[in-house]
Design an enzyme around this catalytic site. Sequence first.
Site, PDB file in Angstrom:
ATOM      1  N   VAL A 187     151.910 -29.247   5.058  1.00 33.97           N
ATOM      2  CA  VAL A 187     152.777 -29.472   6.207  1.00 33.97           C
ATOM      3  C   VAL A 187     154.221 -29.728   5.804  1.00 33.97           C
ATOM      4  O   VAL A 187     155.088 -29.861   6.669  1.00 33.97           O
ATOM      5  CB  VAL A 187     152.284 -30.643   7.092  1.00 33.97           C
ATOM      6  CG1 VAL A 187     150.916 -30.343   7.671  1.00 33.97           C
ATOM      7  CG2 VAL A 187     152.287 -31.958   6.330  1.00 33.97           C
ATOM      8  N   LYS A 188     154.506 -29.807   4.507  1.00 30.08           N
ATOM      9  CA  LYS A 188     155.869 -30.079   4.057  1.00 30.08           C
ATOM     10  C   LYS A 188     156.725 -28.806   4.094  1.00 30.08           C
ATOM     11  O   LYS A 188     156.251 -27.714   4.401  1.00 30.08           O
ATOM     12  CB  LYS A 188     155.850 -30.671   2.645  1.00 30.08           C
ATOM     13  CG  LYS A 188     155.104 -31.993   2.533  1.00 30.08           C
ATOM     14  CD  LYS A 188     155.668 -33.066   3.434  1.00 30.08           C
ATOM     15  CE  LYS A 188     155.222 -34.469   3.060  1.00 30.08           C
ATOM     16  NZ  LYS A 188     153.787 -34.665   3.048  1.00 30.08           N
ATOM     17  N   ILE A 189     158.003 -28.937   3.744  1.00 26.48           N
ATOM     18  CA  ILE A 189     158.953 -27.840   3.854  1.00 26.48           C
ATOM     19  C   ILE A 189     158.548 -26.674   2.967  1.00 26.48           C
ATOM     20  O   ILE A 189     158.604 -25.506   3.355  1.00 26.48           O
ATOM     21  CB  ILE A 189     160.378 -28.334   3.513  1.00 26.48           C
ATOM     22  CG1 ILE A 189     160.877 -29.313   4.578  1.00 26.48           C
ATOM     23  CG2 ILE A 189     161.357 -27.173   3.429  1.00 26.48           C
ATOM     24  CD1 ILE A 189     160.637 -30.751   4.281  1.00 26.48           C
TER      25      ILE A 189
END
Length: 378
Positions: A187-189
């Site tokens: 879910v991170k960049i």
Amino acid sequence: MIPYGRQSISDEDVAAVVAVLRSDFLTQGPAVPRFEAEVARIVGARHAVAANSATSALHVACLALGLGKGDFLWTVPNTFVASANCGVYCGASVDFVDIDPVTLNMSVPALEAKLADAERRGRLPKVLVPVHFAGEPCDMAAIGALARRYGVRVIEDASHAIGARQAGRMVGDCAHSDVTVFSFHPVKIVTTAEGGMAVTQDERLAERMALFRSHGITRDPALMQGAVEGPWFYQQLELGYNYRMTDLQAALGLSQLSRLEAFAARRQGLAARYDRLLAGLPVALPYRDAANLSALHLYPVQVARRASVFDALRAAGIGVNVHYFPVHLQPFYRAMGFAAGQFPAAEAYYDRAITLPLHPALTEAEQDHVVSSLRAAL
């Protein structure tokens, strides 16, 4: 269900992983050092140490700084539990600094007051872990100045913040810290499936983190004790861990990094659109300092009657979430003596917080559905 966050995987990402699968190395090959070098280049750090998670990276950073039994680590309550747990792993005691109710990051006045009191009582922390919540950078110049005044080491938890800037500097250049840690969870960049990275300007810290990452073992003759018996020889110098990142993960990360600017631009555009669409509603929008560039990992808003709004949005097929339940109120930390009311700003924020969907694949039609459903719920 519209997720609050998700990975964006391209054909190029898939090809990069397949190329490793067809190579001689699935782990401990050339992809990991290439990924480390590219992250270091982007953020302006001299050294980078990849790990199998940001939690592992936080742990080895604490170990490299010598955190241990009898020491204190301070972080904020408004974070994932790993920001605190890394201190417990080392045998240290953990405490918290409340957040600023506007920025939702570590409160500089609260930190200053707590440091002054800790100095009087002989209980200064050895390590401070400010967290760049939702991708918005902390006031690292002020935090770093206080840390230097009191002789405290600093690990920036930038799990939300790769690509962020503060006062024109990249988060990760460690201008006001010893180590910065990034996360590459889906879910991170940027994602490596699971993975993390610690970056630093300090060669000795990098060597120590790399040693703890891989069982405490070295093959470097310069670091060994006594005679080197041959090219097969290695020595265990510390009690380390198997926190290594695989070449498969690093190849995915390298490919993802080529789209870091595009990911950032898409997140900025979607966040600006949320700002416009939500204007006039009884919703507190996330803070963004015009002097910074937030990485916008999350778009957390604050509403009254959070539970009913949350349920209505979930019923509408929107995968909202809450970031974060205050760490000091988790049963594990309550057992250490922490209690409700100790960090009122973090607790007040939690009572009203909802994270709306924000990720590069989010469409404007999906965003319109989120906004109309939120309006109806309110």
